[in-house]
Design an enzyme around this catalytic site. Sequence first.
Site, PDB file in Angstrom:
ATOM      1  N   GLU A 167      57.750   9.449  11.667  1.00 15.30           N
ATOM      2  CA  GLU A 167      57.436  10.402  11.149  1.00 15.30           C
ATOM      3  C   GLU A 167      58.545  11.817  11.015  1.00 15.30           C
ATOM      4  OE1 GLU A 167      53.434   8.488  12.685  1.00 15.30           O
ATOM      5  OE2 GLU A 167      55.441   8.914  13.310  1.00 15.30           O
ATOM      6  N   CYS A 194      53.613  14.647  15.914  1.00 17.45           N
ATOM      7  CA  CYS A 194      53.978  14.272  14.665  1.00 17.45           C
ATOM      8  C   CYS A 194      53.180  14.989  13.567  1.00 17.45           C
ATOM      9  CB  CYS A 194      53.990  12.747  14.280  1.00 17.45           C
ATOM     10  SG  CYS A 194      55.316  12.041  14.929  1.00 17.45           S
ATOM     11  N   TYR A 207      62.705   7.708  28.129  1.00 16.10           N
ATOM     12  CA  TYR A 207      61.787   7.668  27.050  1.00 16.10           C
ATOM     13  C   TYR A 207      61.277   8.832  26.254  1.00 16.10           C
ATOM     14  CZ  TYR A 207      60.174   2.914  27.882  1.00 16.10           C
ATOM     15  OH  TYR A 207      60.278   1.753  28.201  1.00 16.10           O
ATOM     16  N   ASN A 209      61.078   4.983  13.822  1.00 12.63           N
ATOM     17  CA  ASN A 209      61.248   5.458  15.341  1.00 12.63           C
ATOM     18  C   ASN A 209      62.341   5.089  15.870  1.00 12.63           C
ATOM     19  OD1 ASN A 209      59.832   2.733  15.270  1.00 12.63           O
ATOM     20  ND2 ASN A 209      59.272   2.869  17.355  1.00 12.63           N
ATOM     21  N   CYS A 232      51.054  10.608  16.351  1.00 11.30           N
ATOM     22  CA  CYS A 232      50.798  11.148  17.499  1.00 11.30           C
ATOM     23  C   CYS A 232      50.393  12.602  17.257  1.00 11.30           C
ATOM     24  CB  CYS A 232      51.834  11.051  18.509  1.00 11.30           C
ATOM     25  SG  CYS A 232      53.340  11.698  18.085  1.00 11.30           S
ATOM     26  N   GLU A 245      64.059   4.870  19.707  1.00 15.77           N
ATOM     27  CA  GLU A 245      63.831   4.755  21.265  1.00 15.77           C
ATOM     28  C   GLU A 245      65.125   5.157  22.091  1.00 15.77           C
ATOM     29  OE1 GLU A 245      59.759   2.212  21.288  1.00 15.77           O
ATOM     30  OE2 GLU A 245      61.546   1.443  22.322  1.00 15.77           O
ATOM     31  N   ASN A 246      64.585   5.491  23.305  1.00 15.50           N
ATOM     32  CA  ASN A 246      65.761   5.902  24.224  1.00 15.50           C
ATOM     33  C   ASN A 246      65.554   5.539  25.367  1.00 15.50           C
ATOM     34  OD1 ASN A 246      67.502   7.623  26.116  1.00 15.50           O
ATOM     35  ND2 ASN A 246      68.553   7.860  24.068  1.00 15.50           N
ATOM     36  N   ALA A 247      66.257   4.788  26.585  1.00 13.64           N
ATOM     37  CA  ALA A 247      66.161   4.331  27.689  1.00 13.64           C
ATOM     38  C   ALA A 247      65.405   5.643  28.421  1.00 13.64           C
ATOM     39  CB  ALA A 247      67.310   3.985  28.390  1.00 13.64           C
ATOM     40  N   CYS A 260      59.705   9.673  17.035  1.00 12.80           N
ATOM     41  CA  CYS A 260      58.829   8.997  16.268  1.00 12.80           C
ATOM     42  C   CYS A 260      59.513   8.770  14.624  1.00 12.80           C
ATOM     43  CB  CYS A 260      57.629   9.699  16.002  1.00 12.80           C
ATOM     44  SG  CYS A 260      56.726   9.760  17.498  1.00 12.80           S
TER      45      CYS A 260
END
Length: 165
Positions: A77, A117, A70, A64, A114, A66-68, A75
């Site tokens: 997968e 995914c 969101y 995964n 999720c 992430e980024n500020a 993900c």
Amino acid sequence: MARNSRQQLITFEELDSATELTPSEQATWQAARDATDQAYAPYSGFHVGAALLLADGTIFKGTNQENAAYPSGLCAERTALFGLAASQPGHAPIVAMAVAARPSHGEFGAAFPCGACRQVMLEYESRQSQPIPLLLPSRNGTILRFSTLATLMPFNFSADDLPPA
């Protein structure tokens, strides 16, 4: 009043430990767990790794990211599947997939893909016209083995739902 009530069953195996996996499944399982070390999860602290076993024995990993902002993250997968397709066009078929998750400083726990995914995973299974078995850690510490990704999303959107081009 329901006119035609139906029931959908989900079939999977529940294994008590990784020792019950085949050697190739064990390698894929461990690769997913190892991949969590490369996850970029400074906001959620939830590190997820995914591993794809190819028919030629290659294992391809994703994490995964992430980024500020969101919604801009992705993900594990999908990074695994998209990264494989982008870096190895015409790759050998995917014969197994595993997902693992853990908090930044904690023990491994459940990792259920999720909906986005699951949709993408199913598209890749459809693209290769053969099932992709999946290994997931459960909430109670067991390993869930699905024989096909389609089990996770029985009512999905596919190319069959699009009008002819």
